[in-house]
Design a protein around this motif. Structure first.
Motif, PDB file in Angstrom:
ATOM      1  N   TYR A  80      60.212  41.583  40.583  1.00  0.00           N
ATOM      2  CA  TYR A  80      59.094  40.677  40.853  1.00  0.00           C
ATOM      3  C   TYR A  80      59.187  40.069  42.250  1.00  0.00           C
ATOM      4  CZ  TYR A  80      56.216  36.465  40.582  1.00  0.00           C
ATOM      5  OH  TYR A  80      55.303  35.478  40.856  1.00  0.00           O
ATOM      6  N   ILE A  81      60.344  39.542  42.598  1.00  0.00           N
ATOM      7  CA  ILE A  81      60.487  38.860  43.877  1.00  0.00           C
ATOM      8  C   ILE A  81      60.370  39.838  45.036  1.00  0.00           C
ATOM      9  CG2 ILE A  81      62.048  37.508  45.327  1.00  0.00           C
ATOM     10  CD1 ILE A  81      63.157  36.238  42.782  1.00  0.00           C
ATOM     11  N   THR A  82      61.073  40.974  44.948  1.00  0.00           N
ATOM     12  CA  THR A  82      60.998  41.951  46.032  1.00  0.00           C
ATOM     13  C   THR A  82      59.578  42.478  46.198  1.00  0.00           C
ATOM     14  OG1 THR A  82      61.731  43.687  44.498  1.00  0.00           O
ATOM     15  CG2 THR A  82      63.412  42.660  45.864  1.00  0.00           C
ATOM     16  N   ASN A 234      40.820  45.336  42.605  1.00  0.00           N
ATOM     17  CA  ASN A 234      40.903  46.424  43.586  1.00  0.00           C
ATOM     18  C   ASN A 234      42.366  46.828  43.784  1.00  0.00           C
ATOM     19  OD1 ASN A 234      39.693  48.267  45.408  1.00  0.00           O
ATOM     20  ND2 ASN A 234      40.260  46.973  47.142  1.00  0.00           N
ATOM     21  N   TRP A 235      43.045  47.066  42.669  1.00  0.00           N
ATOM     22  CA  TRP A 235      44.496  47.222  42.652  1.00  0.00           C
ATOM     23  C   TRP A 235      44.959  48.445  43.418  1.00  0.00           C
ATOM     24  CZ3 TRP A 235      47.513  43.413  41.725  1.00  0.00           C
ATOM     25  CH2 TRP A 235      48.890  43.648  41.584  1.00  0.00           C
ATOM     26  N   HIS A 236      46.181  48.346  43.920  1.00  0.00           N
ATOM     27  CA  HIS A 236      46.832  49.476  44.591  1.00  0.00           C
ATOM     28  C   HIS A 236      48.297  49.488  44.176  1.00  0.00           C
ATOM     29  CE1 HIS A 236      47.331  52.628  47.552  1.00  0.00           C
ATOM     30  NE2 HIS A 236      48.412  52.013  48.015  1.00  0.00           N
ATOM     31  N   GLY A 237      48.770  50.657  43.753  1.00  0.00           N
ATOM     32  CA  GLY A 237      50.137  50.768  43.256  1.00  0.00           C
ATOM     33  C   GLY A 237      50.178  50.674  41.749  1.00  0.00           C
ATOM     34  N   VAL A 238      51.373  50.378  41.221  1.00  0.00           N
ATOM     35  CA  VAL A 238      51.547  50.330  39.766  1.00  0.00           C
ATOM     36  C   VAL A 238      51.378  48.905  39.246  1.00  0.00           C
ATOM     37  CG1 VAL A 238      53.084  52.326  39.674  1.00  0.00           C
ATOM     38  CG2 VAL A 238      54.052  50.032  39.967  1.00  0.00           C
ATOM     39  N   ALA A 239      51.089  48.807  37.958  1.00  0.00           N
ATOM     40  CA  ALA A 239      51.015  47.506  37.286  1.00  0.00           C
ATOM     41  C   ALA A 239      51.052  47.720  35.787  1.00  0.00           C
ATOM     42  CB  ALA A 239      49.747  46.744  37.676  1.00  0.00           C
ATOM     43  N   MET A 240      51.482  46.700  35.088  1.00  0.00           N
ATOM     44  CA  MET A 240      51.449  46.654  33.626  1.00  0.00           C
ATOM     45  C   MET A 240      50.578  45.473  33.218  1.00  0.00           C
ATOM     46  SD  MET A 240      54.503  45.543  31.024  1.00  0.00           S
ATOM     47  CE  MET A 240      54.204  45.319  29.273  1.00  0.00           C
ATOM     48  N   VAL A 241      49.701  45.715  32.239  1.00  0.00           N
ATOM     49  CA  VAL A 241      48.918  44.628  31.658  1.00  0.00           C
ATOM     50  C   VAL A 241      49.384  44.473  30.221  1.00  0.00           C
ATOM     51  CG1 VAL A 241      46.630  43.674  31.288  1.00  0.00           C
ATOM     52  CG2 VAL A 241      46.978  45.346  33.106  1.00  0.00           C
ATOM     53  N   LYS A 260      53.997  45.192  39.017  1.00  0.00           N
ATOM     54  CA  LYS A 260      55.104  45.982  39.560  1.00  0.00           C
ATOM     55  C   LYS A 260      55.535  47.007  38.519  1.00  0.00           C
ATOM     56  CE  LYS A 260      58.568  42.827  37.691  1.00  0.00           C
ATOM     57  NZ  LYS A 260      59.099  43.847  36.748  1.00  0.00           N
ATOM     58  N   PHE A 261      56.608  47.740  38.813  1.00  0.00           N
ATOM     59  CA  PHE A 261      57.210  48.594  37.796  1.00  0.00           C
ATOM     60  C   PHE A 261      57.750  47.733  36.659  1.00  0.00           C
ATOM     61  CE2 PHE A 261      57.613  51.569  41.436  1.00  0.00           C
ATOM     62  CZ  PHE A 261      57.031  52.687  40.853  1.00  0.00           C
TER      63      PHE A 261
END
Length: 373
Positions: A80-82, A234-241, A260-261
Motif C-alpha cells: 500500500y505505502i510503496t 479512469n483506473w490504470h493498473g491493478v486493483a481489488m474491489v 494495488k496487488f
C-alpha cells in the motif's frame, strides 16, 4: 527484460516473483527488511534493501536514484505505502522506468475509505451504513476502520467501546454479516484488460480478514459493481474491489478498494489470469489483449502461517483443513522446486503464533463482535 518488485516480505510478492521468474524474466526484489521471503526464491535474481517506505522522501529518493543508475524496464509496487507514494511521485520516474499504476488523483480516492464510500454512494453501489454521530447508532456491533490501508479494523459492541476506539482518522460503519468476495482487475487508462473474482473460504482473523483459502468464482453482479467503481476512476493498473455479501438481503456491500496487488494474487494466477505478467506486458507493449475468462472452482490455500492461524482459532475447520490436502482442485504456494521461501514461512510460523498468543491477539486481533463464535 528486468522487473523490480517491491515489498519482498509479502506472500503475494513471492507469487509475483515466481510468476515472472518462471517466464525467464530477470526479477529484482526489494524490501526494507533484510530477511524477506521473496529474497530466498530461485526466481529472485537480485536483492535490494531500501529505506523504510514510511519515510516518504528517503524512500522515493533511493528508488529514483536506483532506477536512474540501473537498467530497469518495469517497476511493480506491491504494498500500500510503496504503491501510493510511487503514484504520487510517478512523473519523476517516467523518464527512467515504466510504473503501471493509477494517477494520484484516482489513487487518493481509492486509498481513502471515506472518499471511496462517497464515490460508491454517488454511483448507486451499496455500502454499509455509516455513522457520523455515536448517538445515532441503534444496533451494535459496529466496525471502526482506519481511513487508510487495510488491517486497521476494530469492533465495538457498545458506545463505551466505540469511544475508546474512534479517532479522527477513522470511519464507523455497521457490521455486515456474510461472506467476503473480491473483484480484481487490470486496467489500461480506464479500459479493462483482465478480470477475476473469488470468494473467501477461510480467512484470518475469523471475524474478517485476508483469505487463508479462497475459491475462484464468476458472478455477473459482482463484475458489474467492480467495473462501475474502477471505470469511474479512469483506473490504470491493478486493483481489488472488496465486498461482503450480506446474509440479511443477499446484496453485495462494498468494503473497500484495494488500489494495488492483493494478498490472494496466487489464486488468480492458478486460475489462468497471470496479473503480474499481464501488468508487466501492458507496461512494456502499451496494451494487451483482454483476458476476461478463467477457470472457476479452483481453490488456493496459504498454509504458513495463514491457514494454520485459522485452524488454531477455529478448530471446527479441521475437517476441511485436512481434506484440502487431497483435493485436486486445491492449490497452494508450496513449490517443491522453489522451497526456500516456504521453509522461511515454516520457520516464522511458530514465532508468529507465540507472539500473538502472548499479546492476546491470536483469536480476535480486531476485537470480537457480538454474535461471532
Amino acid at each position: 527484460m528486468k522487473v523490480f518488485i517491491t515489498d519482498a516480505d509479502y506472500k503475494h510478492t513471492l507469487g509475483a516473483v515466481r510468476s515472472l521468474g518462471k517466464r525467464g524474466i530477470y526479477v529484482i526484489a526489494g524490501s526494507s527488511y533484510k530477511r524477506s521471503q521473496s529474497f530466498y526464491s530461485n526466481y529472485c535474481k537480485k536483492r535490494v534493501v531500501y529505506p523504510d517506505p514510511r519515510k516518504e522522501i528517503l524512500f522515493i529518493n533511493f528508488m529514483l536514484n536506483y532506477v536512474k543508475n540501473n537498467e530497469i524496464d518495469v517497476l511493480l509496487p506491491v504494498g500500500y505505502i510503496t504503491t501510493t507514494f510511487l503514484s504520487k511521485h510517478k512523473d519523476k520516474f517516467s523518464p527512467y522506468v515504466r510504473i503501471p499504476i493509477a494517477n494520484y488523483d484516482s489513487m487518493e480516492i481509492a486509498s481513502d475509505k471515506y472518499k471511496t464510500m462517497e464515490l460508491a454512494k454517488n454511483l448507486g453501489v451499496e455500502i454499509p451504513e455509516m455513522f457520523d454521530e455515536d448517538e445515532k447508532i441503534e444496533t451494535f456491533p459496529v466496525v471502526v476502520k482506519g481511513l487508510k490501508e487495510s488491517g486497521r479494523i476494530r469492533y465495538a459492541n457498545s458506545v463505551k467501546e466505540l469511544s475508546e476506539l474512534k479517532t479522527e482518522e477513522s470511519i464507523v460503519q455497521e457490521y455486515i454479516p456474510g461472506e467476503g468476495y473480491g473483484f480484481f482487475a487490470l486496467f489500461n487508462k480506464g479500459k479493462v484488460r483482465a478480470i477475476f473474482m473469488h470468494k473467501r473460504v477461510r480467512e484470518y482473523p475469523i471475524t474478517g480478514g485476508p483469505s487463508t483459502v479462497a475459491e475462484s468464482i464468476y458472478d455477473e453482479k459482482l463484475k458489474e459493481l467492480g467495473l462501475k467503481l474502477l471505470e469511474s476512476l479512469n483506473w490504470h493498473g491493478v486493483a481489488m474491489v472488496e465486498f461482503k455479501k450480506d446474509i440479511r438481503d443477499g446484496k453485495f456491500k462494498l468494503m473497500e478498494i484495494n488500489p494495488k496487488f492483493w494478498g490472494s494474487l496466487d489464486l488468480a494466477t492458478a486460475s489462468g489470469v497471470d496479473f503480474p505478467y499481464l501488468t508487466m506486458k501492458m507496461a512494456v507493449d502499451g496494451d494487451i489483449e483482454p483476458v476476461l475468462k478463467y477457470e472457476t472452482g479452483i481453490k488456493f490455500r496459504w498454509l504458513f502461517p495463514d491457514d494454520f492461524l485459522h485452524l488454531l482459532t477455529k478448530p471446527s475447520s479441521a475437517k476441511s483443513f485436512v481434506t484440502d490436502f487431497f483435493d485436486k482442485n486445491t492449490k497452494s504456494n508450496i513449490w517443491l522446486n522453489d522451497i526456500k521461501p516456504n521453509l522461511f514461512q515454516v520457520y516464522g510460523t511458530p514465532f508468529t503464533i507465540i507472539s500473538r498468543f502472548k499479546n492476546r491477539t491470536l483469536k480476535y486481533p480486531h476485537g470480537k463482535p457480538e454474535g461471532i463464535s
